[in-house]
Design a protein around this motif. Structure first.
Motif, short mmCIF file in Angstrom:
data_model
loop_
_atom_site.label_atom_id
_atom_site.label_comp_id
_atom_site.label_asym_id
_atom_site.label_seq_id
_atom_site.Cartn_x
_atom_site.Cartn_y
_atom_site.Cartn_z
N ILE A 68 0.83 -1.20 0.00
CA ILE A 68 0.00 0.00 0.00
C ILE A 68 0.87 1.25 0.00
N GLU A 69 0.54 2.19 -0.87
CA GLU A 69 1.30 3.42 -1.01
C GLU A 69 1.25 4.23 0.29
N LYS A 71 1.25 7.36 1.12
CA LYS A 71 0.35 8.50 1.24
C LYS A 71 -1.06 8.04 1.61
N LEU A 72 -1.54 6.98 0.93
CA LEU A 72 -2.86 6.43 1.23
C LEU A 72 -2.90 5.89 2.65
N GLN A 75 -3.22 8.71 5.10
CA GLN A 75 -4.57 9.27 5.14
C GLN A 75 -5.50 8.42 6.00
N LEU A 100 -8.07 -0.83 4.11
CA LEU A 100 -7.14 -0.76 2.98
C LEU A 100 -7.31 -1.91 2.01
#
Length: 412
Positions: A68-69, A71-72, A75, A100
């Motif tokens: 998972i990136e 930035k995500l 958030q 996620l």
């Protein structure tokens, strides 16, 4: 009639399309949370994020994970108000994982005590909110910490074996349905096997266990995008490896540490384990390898099929099976050396995990009793470690009682 033919063609097309989709390799989707900091005088307040980044880089390079990136992830953590250190538990990590859409969350901590930095990582299964396994590394030198974290990532990766099929066989060469996209690399070894006896629950008819029958071993020689070619390096009998057999990537033992490595660093899952086994092929299940002194699953060629079944069940996902197998193994005295080595390994992995599961706790208690009942003093250190480190009062109680059975126990 014409309408029926068109409908039949449409159904066949859908079957072919869905077959192609199922054939595509699905990467393991994981998320790595920022590690919590414990202690003071860190060189940077971002050490927890740095360690997480090192792990992410190692996982991405492996090729078999979808990470998972960041930035995500940030958030989601911020929205769930879980970004503050210390707020991520097994349960909250599971909640984050579900948001996620991942199957596994990796979290942990970076601890500093005097001049020693220790990194602890936990693999959390999102579905059950339970810790699957844990790894740790420590160092007196922050500059060497990155290399240790990368090595720890390699240990974690072994908990995610690649699984596929034999797609073709031509004399001593085979093709498997896994390639670059799945993270296959030249030189990797795969265990080939067939599915055998199915064990079902007597009342619910639930499948409890499917025995895996080894047919041989394959070493990969060349890799393409979706397939790999390999050479057969071992077969249990003539032409035992066949089209359609299952394949599973094998654990590769890390190269032995040099004297300098041992002086500068410690890589361990628990403590040094007083039993070593020769490098061999893994059993049907893949269990996390301990570190520094590697305890690999023992050879099982001389064991009865009954004992092999018990050992296969012992470290499986079904803790009811594990408890039953541990109790059965305890009653097989005198014990085979291979059985004791595997029990030692499973106990060291499991005495501080799944402590919310009564069946797992019972299984660990039986294993303490089994090692003590062997009367072999070399396993006394394992039982003592359980006493010193387990968070389960029941396991500790049984370990304290069991350790008195060792001939070398002095009561101190």
């Amino acid at each position: 009639m014409k309408h029926c033919v068109q409908l039949l063609v449409l159904v066949l097309c859908l079957i072919l399309v869905s077959g192609n989709v199922l054939a595509d390799f699905q990467k393991n989707k994981i998320a790595v949370l920022p590690f919590n900091l414990q202690g003071a005088d860190f060189e940077t307040e971002d050490m927890g994020k740095i360690v997480a980044e090192w792990l992410i880089t190692a996982f991405v390079k492996e090729g078999r994970f979808e990470v998972i990136e960041r930035k995500l992830l940030g958030q989601v953590l911020e929205e769930q108000q879980m970004i503050e250190a210390g707020l991520v538990t097994q349960e909250t990590a599971s909640e984050i994982g579900k948001l996620l859409g991942v199957k596994v969350i990796i979290s942990g901590s970076v601890m500093k005590l005097r001049d020693v930095v220790e990194v602890n990582a936990r693999i959390i299964d999102v579905a059950s909110a339970s810790i699957v396994t844990a790894e740790s590394v420590s160092s007196r030198n922050v500059n060497s910490l990155q290399a240790l974290v990368v090595e720890m990532a390699d240990k974690i990766i072994r908990n995610f074996p690649l699984e596929g099929y034999i797609a073709n066989r031509n004399e001593t060469r085979v093709v498997i349905d896994l390639g670059e996209e799945a993270g296959v690399k030249p030189g990797m070894k795969f265990l080939a096997y067939k599915e055998g006896e199915v064990v079902r629950h007597p009342k619910t008819d639930e499948i409890l266990y499917v025995k895996q029958l080894k047919t041989g071993m394959v070493k990969i020689t060349s890799v393409q995008r979706k397939i790999s070619e390999g050479v057969i390096i071992e077969e249990t009998s003539s032409d035992s490896i066949e089209y359609g057999d299952y394949v599973k990537s094998m654990n590769e033992l890390s190269p032995p540490s040099t004297a300098r490595d041992k002086k500068d660093r410690t890589v361990e899952q628990h403590r040094d384990i007083p039993v070593q086994a020769a490098p061999i092929e893994p059993p049907p299940r893949i269990a996390p390898a301990s570190q520094k002194k590697v305890v690999s699953p023992p050879p099982r060629s001389n064991l009865s099929s009954e004992l092999q079944s018990y050992l296969d069940m012992l470290g499986g996902d079904d803790t009811r099976q594990s408890r039953w197998a541990a109790k059965k193994l305890y009653k097989t005295y005198p014990y085979e050396a291979e059985v004791l080595q595997e029990v030692n390994r499973v106990l060291l992995q499991g005495y501080n995990s799944r402590l919310e599961d009564k069946n797992h706790i019972d299984a660990m208690a039986w294993l303490c009793k089994l090692l003590a009942n062997s009367k072999e003093n070399r396993y006394m250190a394992t039982v003592q470690e359980v006493i010193d480190r387990t968070d389960s009062p029941k396991i500790k109680k049984h370990a304290e009682k069991a350790i008195r059975s060792f001939p070398g126990y002095t009561g101190t």
